[in-house]
Design a protein around this motif. Structure first.
Motif: not given
Length: 339
Positions: A82-84, A167-171, A228-239
């Motif tokens: 979804m992020m991609e 779901f929204l708050l977690k994201n 289950g909160y993990d900001p890493e995937p979003v941060e990686k794609l933001r870079k």
């Protein structure tokens, strides 16, 4: 009456257009199917080339249709995939033009509104919420829209809505806190009131208690309390996004409300340059029309003749032209234009 030869020309044009659109759809579909993080740079580059070679409308329609059919399914879409998909939209939004993101966002929000009113059992609603959340994560849309959706969900306050709020708050919860802590605080207060006045069977549910705990954890900036909160995937794609985007993201964020998006067909799309529209009801509203006289002082007939030659065909255009031609310096022009 359309003469046969004209009709024949129209039919061939239609067939030709259909064939072109079919070809375009195949190409876009092929690129979207191969989409993954390592080949995002090449795929976004090829998409940009397609935007240059075809009409924006055709590309926007095709891309939106393909992404919607890929992401809005009855089963939950994997978060990474979804992020991609959303990151591709974000890169095109920043590099090609804001109408790319605006077109996709409008389609997603309208679909979300339509599905949230129906009683579908699948995960379409969650997938649409995830799309909107990531459009916010990748700086396509402003937090204003996210708060509008959260307020709408809190006001309904059924099991389905509580699930979507979580779901929204977690994201995007911590990003919202960073963007507008006051609005988040108001939302939490509203949710607490709603939970207290809700029916007893709903109030006792662990889901509601869990939602309130999550909101308090957000307010106190406590990431550990959100499972289950993990900001890493979003941060990686933001870079990755920062390396692929030619311009900085902030000024291209769409600051648009939920209501504006849902009523876009009636009142126009002011968030896209050149798409603002006063709406059909305004055209016939002659009673309320007030003629505004523009005071520009006395202008020589020579200047008016020049304005006519330059095709200044409305009062306001003539006024601006005359101000620019007759001002002594830039300060004088500025004062006159303000008047």
């Amino acid at each position: 009456y359309v003469p046969p030869q004209v009709r024949k020309v129209q039919e061939t044009l239609d067939d030709k257009k259909r064939e072109e659109l079919g070809r375009l759809k195949k190409m876009v579909n092929g690129l979207v199917n191969r989409l993954s993080e390592p080949n995002l740079p090449s795929i976004s580059g090829q998409m940009e080339d397609l935007y240059m070679a075809n009409s924006r409308k055709d590309m926007n329609d095709t891309l939106t249709d393909i992404l919607m059919s890929a992401c809005v399914t009855a089963v939950a879409m994997p978060a990474r995939l979804m992020m991609e998909h959303v990151l591709l939209v974000s890169i095109l939004h920043h590099n090609v033009g804001v109408e790319v993101g605006a077109h996709f966002l409008e389609a997603v929000v309208k679909k979300f509104d339509e599905i949230s009113k129906s009683d579908t059992e699948g995960k379409e609603c969650e997938n649409l919420i995830a799309l909107i959340a990531h459009l916010y994560n990748f700086h396509v849309v402003h937090s204003l829209l996210i708060f509008d959706i959260l307020k709408k969900l809190v006001s309904a306050f059924t099991e389905k809505e509580i699930e979507l709020i979580l779901f929204l708050l977690k994201n995007v919860g911590f990003s919202l806190r960073k963007d507008d802590a006051l609005a988040l605080k108001e939302l939490i207060t509203e949710a607490q009131k709603k939970a207290n006045t809700a029916e007893k069977n709903l109030r006792d549910q662990t889901r509601v208690r869990f939602m309130l705990e999550t909101m308090l954890a957000l307010r106190n900036n406590d990431m550990r309390k959100i499972p289950g909160y993990d900001p890493e995937p979003v941060e990686k794609l933001r870079k990755l996004q920062r390396t692929l985007v030619h311009s900085s993201g902030k000024e291209t964020q769409l600051r648009v409300s939920l209501e504006s998006l849902l009523s876009a067909d009636q009142v126009g799309r002011w968030w896209i340059v050149g798409s603002a529209w006063s709406g059909a009801p305004m055209i016939n509203d002659t009673d309320k029309k007030t003629q505004q006289k523009l005071h520009i002082g006395k202008v020589s007939s020579k200047i008016m003749e020049l304005a006519r030659k330059q095709r200044m065909n409305t009062d306001i255009r003539r006024s601006i032209f005359c101000v620019l031609m007759t001002s002594e310096d830039f300060l004088d022009a500025f004062e006159k234009l303000l008047k």
